[in-house]
Design an enzyme around this catalytic site. Structure first.
Site, short mmCIF file in Angstrom:
data_model
loop_
_atom_site.label_atom_id
_atom_site.label_comp_id
_atom_site.label_asym_id
_atom_site.label_seq_id
_atom_site.Cartn_x
_atom_site.Cartn_y
_atom_site.Cartn_z
N ASN A 1 0.80 -1.24 0.00
CA ASN A 1 0.00 0.00 0.00
C ASN A 1 0.83 1.28 0.00
O ASN A 1 0.27 2.37 -0.14
CB ASN A 1 -1.00 0.02 1.18
N ASN B 1 10.77 -0.58 4.76
CA ASN B 1 9.49 -0.28 5.37
C ASN B 1 8.55 -1.38 4.89
O ASN B 1 7.99 -1.30 3.79
CB ASN B 1 8.98 1.11 4.96
N HIS C 1 4.08 -6.11 11.02
CA HIS C 1 3.39 -6.58 12.22
C HIS C 1 2.89 -8.01 12.10
O HIS C 1 2.32 -8.54 13.04
CB HIS C 1 2.21 -5.64 12.53
N ALA D 1 2.40 -2.98 6.53
CA ALA D 1 1.58 -3.84 7.41
C ALA D 1 2.26 -5.19 7.68
O ALA D 1 2.04 -5.80 8.75
CB ALA D 1 0.21 -4.07 6.78
N ASP E 1 12.30 -13.48 9.24
CA ASP E 1 13.33 -14.51 9.07
C ASP E 1 14.31 -14.14 7.95
O ASP E 1 15.52 -14.40 8.06
CB ASP E 1 12.69 -15.87 8.75
N ARG F 1 0.12 -2.27 15.90
CA ARG F 1 1.27 -1.73 15.15
C ARG F 1 2.52 -1.64 16.04
O ARG F 1 3.58 -1.22 15.60
CB ARG F 1 0.96 -0.33 14.61
N GLU G 1 15.17 -0.37 9.59
CA GLU G 1 13.70 -0.38 9.49
C GLU G 1 13.19 1.05 9.60
O GLU G 1 13.60 1.79 10.50
CB GLU G 1 13.15 -1.24 10.64
N HIS H 1 9.60 3.58 9.46
CA HIS H 1 8.16 3.79 9.37
C HIS H 1 7.90 5.28 9.29
O HIS H 1 8.50 6.06 10.05
CB HIS H 1 7.42 3.19 10.56
N SER I 1 5.05 6.87 9.92
CA SER I 1 4.28 7.32 11.09
C SER I 1 4.93 6.82 12.38
O SER I 1 5.77 5.91 12.36
CB SER I 1 2.84 6.80 10.99
O1 CA2 Z 1 4.15 4.32 9.11
C1 CA2 Z 1 4.51 3.50 8.28
O2 CA2 Z 1 5.41 3.72 7.47
C2 CA2 Z 1 3.80 2.15 8.18
O3 CA2 Z 1 4.76 1.16 7.86
C3 CA2 Z 1 2.77 2.29 7.06
C4 CA2 Z 1 1.86 1.07 6.91
C5 CA2 Z 1 1.28 0.66 8.25
O4 CA2 Z 1 0.55 -0.53 8.10
C6 CA2 Z 1 2.34 0.48 9.31
O5 CA2 Z 1 1.72 0.15 10.54
C7 CA2 Z 1 3.14 1.76 9.49
C8 CA2 Z 1 0.72 1.37 5.96
C9 CA2 Z 1 1.09 1.90 4.63
C10 CA2 Z 1 -0.14 2.30 3.89
O6 CA2 Z 1 0.11 3.51 3.24
C11 CA2 Z 1 -0.94 4.18 2.71
C12 CA2 Z 1 -0.64 5.42 2.16
C13 CA2 Z 1 -1.64 6.16 1.62
C14 CA2 Z 1 -2.94 5.68 1.58
C15 CA2 Z 1 -3.23 4.44 2.13
C16 CA2 Z 1 -2.22 3.69 2.68
#
Ligand code: CA2
Length: 137
Positions: A10, A71, A77, A74, A84, A108, A95, A97, A99
C-alpha cells in the site's frame, strides 16, 4: 555504496490518501529528491504488495548491497517470513516507518523486523528514509 529502499504493501498509495498520517507526497517524487541529494550513492527502490516478492528481493540484494532500508508496512506486524529473511541475510537493514507506530493502534507496536534490524526510525515522515541513508554513511 549500494543502498536499496524496499517498501511494502500500500505504500504505492502514498500521496493519494491519508495525507494526515503519511503526508501528501508520492514516493516516486521523494525518491527522485533522494537521488539528487545523495548523488554519491547507488540508490535503488523496490515496492511490492506481495510478501514473497519482498522476501525474494531481500535474498537478491542481501549479500551484495551495503545497506537495505525496509518499510515492510503492514507486513511489519504480521510477517514471520520477512522477519526470518532479515535475520538470514548479511546486509544490514534499517527499518523505517513514516508514522509513529507507537502512537497508533496496539497491533502496530509489535515488529517482526526490529529484533534483527541494525536500527529503527519511525515518526519522522518521509524524512526517515533520508535519515536511514545518513546512518549508512
Ligand atoms: O508508518 C509507516 O510507514 C507504516 O509502515 C505504514 C503502513 C502501516 O501498516 C504500518 O503500521 C506503518 C501502511 C502503509 C499504507 O500507506 C498508505 C498510504 C496512503 C494511503 C493508504 C495507505
Amino acid at each position: 555504496m549500494k543502498i536499496i529502499i524496499i517498501n511494502g504493501p500500500n505504500l504505492n498509495l502514498l500521496g493519494k490518501r491519508e495525507p494526515e498520517i503519511y503526508g501528501a507526497k508520492n514516493f516516486e517524487d521523494y525518491f527522485r529528491e533522494l537521488q539528487l541529494n545523495f548523488k554519491e550513492i547507488e540508490l535503488s527502490y523496490f515496492q511490492s504488495n506481495i510478501e514473497g516478492e519482498i522476501i525474494d528481493k531481500l535474498h537478491e540484494v542481501g549479500f551484495n548491497y551495503d545497506g537495505i532500508i525496509l518499510n515492510a508496512a503492514a507486513y511489519t506486524h504480521t510477517s514471520v517470513g520477512i522477519g526470518d529473511a532479515v535475520k538470514g541475510i548479511e546486509t544490514p537493514v534499517v527499518e523505517v516507518h513514516i508514522s509513529n507506530i507507537h502512537a497508533r493502534e496496539a497491533f502496530r507496536q509489535h515488529s517482526y523486523i526490529s529484533p534483527n534490524a541494525k536500527g529503527v526510525l519511525f515518526g519522522f515522515g518521509l524524512k526517515g528514509y533520508d535519515l536511514a541513508i545518513q546512518s549508512f554513511l
